[in-house]
Design a protein around this motif. Structure first.
Motif, PDB file in Angstrom:
ATOM      1  N   SER A   1       0.132  -8.732  -9.242  1.00 49.50           N
ATOM      2  CA  SER A   1      -0.951  -9.828  -9.867  1.00 49.50           C
ATOM      3  C   SER A   1      -2.193  -9.072  -7.845  1.00 49.50           C
ATOM      4  O   SER A   1      -3.398 -10.262  -7.945  1.00 49.50           O
ATOM      5  CB  SER A   1      -0.797 -11.116  -9.322  1.00 49.50           C
ATOM      6  N   LYS A   2      -2.351  -7.859  -7.900  1.00 48.64           N
ATOM      7  CA  LYS A   2      -3.057  -7.413  -6.888  1.00 48.64           C
ATOM      8  C   LYS A   2      -4.548  -7.384  -7.115  1.00 48.64           C
ATOM      9  O   LYS A   2      -3.947  -6.700  -8.790  1.00 48.64           O
ATOM     10  CB  LYS A   2      -2.715  -6.693  -6.276  1.00 48.64           C
ATOM     11  N   PRO A   3      -6.095  -7.423  -6.966  1.00 47.01           N
ATOM     12  CA  PRO A   3      -6.976  -7.161  -7.387  1.00 47.01           C
ATOM     13  C   PRO A   3      -7.223  -5.929  -7.671  1.00 47.01           C
ATOM     14  O   PRO A   3      -7.398  -4.798  -6.668  1.00 47.01           O
ATOM     15  CB  PRO A   3      -8.098  -7.918  -6.748  1.00 47.01           C
ATOM     16  N   LEU A   4      -7.375  -4.907  -8.722  1.00 46.53           N
ATOM     17  CA  LEU A   4      -7.327  -3.375  -9.110  1.00 46.53           C
ATOM     18  C   LEU A   4      -9.224  -3.407  -9.143  1.00 46.53           C
ATOM     19  O   LEU A   4      -9.338  -4.266 -10.642  1.00 46.53           O
ATOM     20  CB  LEU A   4      -6.556  -2.966 -10.119  1.00 46.53           C
ATOM     21  N   ASP A   5      -9.480  -2.525  -9.097  1.00 46.79           N
ATOM     22  CA  ASP A   5     -10.734  -1.750  -9.563  1.00 46.79           C
ATOM     23  C   ASP A   5     -10.534  -1.597 -11.125  1.00 46.79           C
ATOM     24  O   ASP A   5      -9.254  -0.320 -11.864  1.00 46.79           O
ATOM     25  CB  ASP A   5     -11.036  -0.465  -8.959  1.00 46.79           C
TER      26      ASP A   5
END
Ligand SMILES: [Zn+2]
Ligand SMILES: [Zn+2]
Length: 174
Positions: free
Chosen positions: A138-142
């Motif tokens: 759930s980490k924000p990714l490009d």
């Protein structure tokens, strides 16, 4: 010119040469010197206007050049500001633009320019998709990344995941 001829006459009376050629030559030489002096005064005015904002200081520069022929101009050249005003202005603008880029250029919503944080998935103002949540951690990714740099999870079907996240956010905002 009357002043010049008068001067030439005075010189002539004390000189050894009485020939009209000598008179002509000295008169011409003096005229050249005076013309050069006035040209330097004019040049000082033009140059000072491009380098100095304070009209008082421009006046002082021109007066110095006028009162002390040649030497005054030389002093001005030594003491004048090294840069033209337009160059100073241009450099200031460039620096300010670069600073602004550093401060907020990278972390702004590309659609509405709202300042956003690195971990934002969507723009809080216009709802534009900024990042994609990793399906595993759930980490924000490009959106262009192929693998999650946090958990090494392959980002397959990230578009779908993004849609889901945006959809949820839409419901949240609605
Ligand atoms: Zn936005
Ligand atoms: Zn991950």
């Amino acid at each position: 010119m009357r002043f010049l001829i008068l001067q030439a006459d005075v010189t002539e009376s004390t000189s050894f040469f009485d020939s009209p050629w000598w008179k002509f030559t000295t008169t011409m030489a003096k005229a050249m010197l005076v013309a050069m002096w006035l040209a330097l005064v004019f040049w000082t005015y033009k140059d000072a206007k491009r380098r100095i904002t304070d009209p008082m200081m421009i006046g002082v520069a021109v007066a110095t050049s006028l009162i002390f022929p040649y030497i005054g101009t030389l002093f001005y050249v030594i003491l004048r500001p090294p840069e033209y005003l337009e160059d100073v202005l241009e450099r200031d603008l460039e620096i300010r633009a670069r600073e602004q880029e550093l401060v907020g250029g990278a972390n702004r919503c590309p659609a509405c320019r709202t300042p956003v944080r690195d971990e934002f998935l969507v723009c809080p103002k216009c709802r534009r998709e900024l990042k994609v949540a990793c399906t595993n951690c759930s980490k924000p990714l490009d959106p262009s990344w192929k693998v999650c740099p946090y958990c090494a999870n392959e980002v397959t079907g990230s578009k779908k995941a993004a849609k889901r996240v945006v959809g949820e956010e839409d419901e949240l905002f609605a």
